[in-house]
Design a protein around this motif. Structure first.
Motif, short mmCIF file in Angstrom:
data_model
loop_
_atom_site.label_atom_id
_atom_site.label_comp_id
_atom_site.label_asym_id
_atom_site.label_seq_id
_atom_site.Cartn_x
_atom_site.Cartn_y
_atom_site.Cartn_z
N LEU A 195 0.84 -1.21 0.00
CA LEU A 195 0.00 0.00 0.00
C LEU A 195 0.87 1.25 0.00
N LEU A 196 1.97 1.19 0.74
CA LEU A 196 2.87 2.34 0.82
C LEU A 196 3.52 2.63 -0.54
N HIS A 197 3.57 1.59 -1.39
CA HIS A 197 4.10 1.81 -2.74
C HIS A 197 2.99 2.12 -3.74
N GLY A 198 1.79 2.29 -3.23
CA GLY A 198 0.67 2.57 -4.13
C GLY A 198 0.13 1.33 -4.82
N ASP A 199 0.48 0.14 -4.27
CA ASP A 199 0.00 -1.10 -4.87
C ASP A 199 -1.13 -1.65 -4.01
N MET A 200 -2.34 -1.67 -4.55
CA MET A 200 -3.49 -2.13 -3.76
C MET A 200 -3.95 -3.50 -4.22
N GLY A 201 -3.14 -4.20 -4.97
CA GLY A 201 -3.53 -5.53 -5.45
C GLY A 201 -4.15 -5.45 -6.83
N ILE A 202 -4.58 -6.62 -7.29
CA ILE A 202 -5.13 -6.72 -8.65
C ILE A 202 -6.58 -7.15 -8.57
N SER A 203 -7.42 -6.52 -9.38
CA SER A 203 -8.83 -6.89 -9.42
C SER A 203 -8.96 -8.32 -9.96
N TYR A 204 -9.73 -9.16 -9.26
CA TYR A 204 -9.91 -10.54 -9.72
C TYR A 204 -10.67 -10.56 -11.04
N ASP A 240 -20.63 -3.17 -7.49
CA ASP A 240 -20.50 -4.22 -8.52
C ASP A 240 -19.51 -5.29 -8.08
N SER A 241 -18.42 -4.84 -7.43
CA SER A 241 -17.38 -5.80 -7.02
C SER A 241 -17.85 -6.72 -5.92
N ILE A 242 -18.72 -6.21 -5.02
CA ILE A 242 -19.23 -7.08 -3.96
C ILE A 242 -20.02 -8.21 -4.58
N LYS A 243 -20.82 -7.84 -5.58
CA LYS A 243 -21.65 -8.86 -6.21
C LYS A 243 -20.80 -9.93 -6.88
N SER A 244 -19.63 -9.52 -7.47
CA SER A 244 -18.79 -10.52 -8.13
C SER A 244 -17.67 -11.01 -7.21
N ARG A 245 -17.77 -10.72 -5.92
CA ARG A 245 -16.78 -11.14 -4.91
C ARG A 245 -15.35 -10.73 -5.27
N ASP A 246 -15.23 -9.54 -5.84
CA ASP A 246 -13.92 -9.04 -6.23
C ASP A 246 -13.38 -8.20 -5.06
N TYR A 247 -12.88 -8.89 -4.02
CA TYR A 247 -12.61 -8.18 -2.77
C TYR A 247 -11.47 -7.18 -2.77
N PRO A 248 -10.39 -7.38 -3.56
CA PRO A 248 -9.35 -6.33 -3.54
C PRO A 248 -9.92 -4.97 -3.93
N VAL A 249 -10.90 -4.98 -4.85
CA VAL A 249 -11.49 -3.72 -5.29
C VAL A 249 -12.32 -3.10 -4.16
N THR A 273 -5.19 1.61 -10.37
CA THR A 273 -5.56 2.21 -11.66
C THR A 273 -7.06 2.42 -11.74
N ARG A 274 -7.80 1.41 -11.28
CA ARG A 274 -9.27 1.54 -11.32
C ARG A 274 -9.75 2.66 -10.41
N LEU A 275 -9.07 2.81 -9.26
CA LEU A 275 -9.44 3.89 -8.36
C LEU A 275 -9.16 5.24 -9.00
N LEU A 276 -8.02 5.32 -9.70
CA LEU A 276 -7.68 6.58 -10.36
C LEU A 276 -8.73 6.95 -11.41
N GLU A 277 -9.30 5.91 -12.04
CA GLU A 277 -10.33 6.18 -13.05
C GLU A 277 -11.64 6.61 -12.42
N THR A 278 -11.99 5.96 -11.29
CA THR A 278 -13.33 6.18 -10.74
C THR A 278 -13.39 7.29 -9.70
N PHE A 279 -12.29 7.47 -8.97
CA PHE A 279 -12.36 8.41 -7.85
C PHE A 279 -12.73 9.84 -8.26
#
Lengths: 299, 308
Positions: free
Chosen positions: B72-81, B264-273, B89-95
């Motif tokens: 997280l300190l390196h700006g890495d929040m994992g990969i969307s399943y 949307d991610s909760i519904k598809s169990r995409d927990y890192p998102v 990247t997805r946060l940068l798009e949506t935030f």
């Protein structure tokens, strides 16, 4: 003989005093028209919830497809119309009242018990324990409550029980802060010192002397939070993480109505109005109680 | 003042760390193995192990927690399943969309709340006061998702004044911003009204009147400025509710924001998102609270004096 009369007299005096206080609060509460309206709506909802089985002949979950999407106020057999599966909307609202009222009551009870316990410990003992508890509360408060609810429900799984626990946990910080603040203002007062000098335990002091003295703000907050909890539960069901269909939950009803917004707007409007009325009545009662319990507004 | 801001910024670190731990723990105990969901039952043990390593799912609770915080300190929040994109990247798009919606909502609620609250207090017991008190009561009890649906039904489907989806023009943002801000607007108006009512009878208002000040100047310069202190707290508190509300409103108006992404991610169990979304919003919320506290000090000279 003399001894027994003294022992008997004490409780009588106490009940007389308590009844007097209750009556006084009720007298002041009654003066507020909106509070009485709120009470009336609440009693109606409770009545509908209790007698749901007697009031309507329909089953809340049994589909009756030929009767689907009937408009409200057209057929006296389905006074509020039917939904996309032909289920009677009035029936579903009545059964839904059971769920919403239960969520309101139980979620608030969970948060009250948790909040009072944590707040008392933090305020009464102070020091490191206070620091640890209050930092934990700060952290909980840093997450917007709906997100906390979503995360907890995701972790524990959907369903009524978990929704109640999630809402209970996420509204705990408020009570905790109120309780702590009240204790801090009370704990150095003389009657607490007197009780300590008489050898009372910490538990006794907190339960018998401190909690009764900070009940008023807690009761007001709790009443207002019942409405908030009903709304939170509906929100969770609305986004599809709360109570699972076909359970007749108001938020879930609203959510399924979205797909029929253009042709059958009553599927969303009627549960929407019901949720609003339920929240409104709790807000009215809460405001009324706040005024009734405030000794400054006695006259 | 700088010292105060610095101190508050430092206090932010443990809170954010705590939020990370709580959110991580909740997602950790969430049932269901994402590897099963991604590969299905037929995958070989090696393939599973490889994916597990790739997603950072191997190791015990503490190992994974420390790895997550380190990343997280390196700006890495994992990969969307689901999309295999990095969560960051997805946060940068949506935030930016969520931020814009929240900002528009809060602007609306502050403007509406302050104006209505002030007028209601100045014209206490007038028709205006009664009408707006009623609207505020309704606004307070109305769920944002229902309001959103009603607006969608009335203005997009029936009257066709506004487009129902898409976000190319400012017109698209009006209904979502109104929906997000309405509840807060009602609360701010109530708070402003009661706070103004307390102030408006103060002696210094009578003095200002006796000096022959214009009524508008009295209301704005003398009364409102003093009544603002509790109102600013309410605005700060409302901000959290407003960001939370945007989760619901985004899914109604199909705003491509963090809230919709999370639902949307909760519904598809995409927990890192989900985890990334909750963290981003909590971080944002903490910063907003800090700004509110600084504003508070700015408005109230008594607080400012403590930190000079």
């Amino acid at each position: 003989m003399t001894e027994t009369t003294v022992v008997n007299a004490a409780p009588e005096q106490e009940t007389y005093k308590k009844r007097g206080q209750g009556k006084e609060i009720w007298r002041r509460f009654r003066r507020s028209k909106s509070a009485m309206l709120g009470l009336f709506i609440l009693l109606t909802l409770i009545f509908l919830a209790i007698f749901a089985g007697v009031l309507t002949p329909y089953d809340p979950t049994e589909p009756d497809v030929p009767m689907r999407l009937m408009k409200p106020f057209v057929d006296s057999a389905h006074i509020l119309g039917t939904d996309e599966l032909g289920r009677d909307i009035f029936t579903r609202l009545c059964y839904g009242a059971r769920i919403s009222l239960a969520v309101g009551l139980i979620a608030v009870s969970i948060s009250l018990v948790g909040g009072i316990t944590l707040g008392s410990l933090a305020g009464y003992y102070g020091g490191t324990l206070d620091n640890v508890i209050m930092r934990f509360v700060d952290i909980l408060m840093a997450i917007p409550s709906i997100l906390l609810n979503i995360s907890i429900v995701a972790a524990m799984g959907q369903g009524l029980q978990n929704v109640m626990i999630a809402i209970g946990i996420s509204s705990m910080p408020g009570y905790c802060r109120i309780m702590r603040a009240s204790i801090l203002s009370l704990k150095d007062q003389e009657f607490i010192e007197a009780s300590k000098a008489a050898g009372a335990s910490d538990f006794h002091i907190i339960v018998h002397h401190i909690i009764p003295n900070c009940l008023a703000p807690l009761i007001v907050q709790a009443t207002l939070r019942v409405g908030g909890s009903i709304l939170a539960c509906a929100s969770l069901s609305f986004i599809g993480v709360g109570i699972v269909p076909p359970t007749p939950e108001w938020g879930a009803m609203l959510s399924t109505g979205r797909d029929f917004l253009r042709d059958a707007p009553h599927l969303t409007t009627i549960p929407g109005i019901t949720i609003m009325l339920a929240v409104l009545c709790m807000n009215f009662i809460g405001d009324g109680l706040r005024d009734a319990l405030d000794p400054k507004l006695k006259n | 003042m700088l010292k105060y801001i610095g101190k508050r910024l430092l206090m932010l670190i443990p809170v954010l760390l705590g939020v990370t731990v709580i959110v991580f723990t909740l997602m950790y105990i969430t049932p269901g193995d994402p590897v099963d969901a991604l590969l299905g039952d037929s995958a070989t043990a090696e393939a599973r192990e490889m994916l597990r390593e790739q997603l950072g799912l191997n190791g015990g609770y503490f190992e994974r927690l420390f790895r997550y915080i380190g990343n997280l300190l390196h700006g890495d929040m994992g990969i969307s399943y689901a999309t295999k994109q990095p969560v960051f990247t997805r946060l940068l798009e949506t935030f930016p969309n969520t931020f814009k919606l929240a900002l528009l909502g809060v602007t609306f609620s502050v403007v509406f709340g302050l104006t209505v609250g002030t007028i209601s207090a100045v014209k206490q017991y007038s028709i205006f006061d009664y009408v707006f008190t009623f609207i505020c009561m309704i606004g307070n009890a109305m769920s944002s998702f229902w309001l959103g649906l009603l607006l969608l039904l009335t203005f997009c489907l029936k009257l066709r004044w506004f487009p129902a989806s898409g976000f190319s023009s400012p017109k698209h943002w009006i209904l979502p911003a109104f929906t997000v801000g309405f509840h807060s607007a009602a609360n701010i108006a109530r708070m402003t009204r009661s706070s103004m009512l307390e102030v408006i009878r103060a002696d210094y208002i009578t003095t200002a009147r006796a000096k022959g000040q214009k009524e508008l100047a009295i209301v704005i310069k003398h009364a409102l400025k003093n009544a603002l202190i509790p109102v600013v707290t309410t605005i700060g508190m409302q901000f959290g509710a407003l960001i939370g509300g945007s989760v619901l409103v985004e899914s109604i108006f199909v705003v491509p924001g963090v809230g919709k992404m999370m639902v949307d991610s909760i519904k598809s169990r995409d927990y890192p998102v989900v985890q990334g979304g909750v963290l981003a919003i909590a971080f944002f919320f903490c910063i907003v609270n800090l700004i509110v506290d600084v504003l508070y000090a700015y408005i109230d000279p008594r607080i400012k004096a403590q930190y000079k």
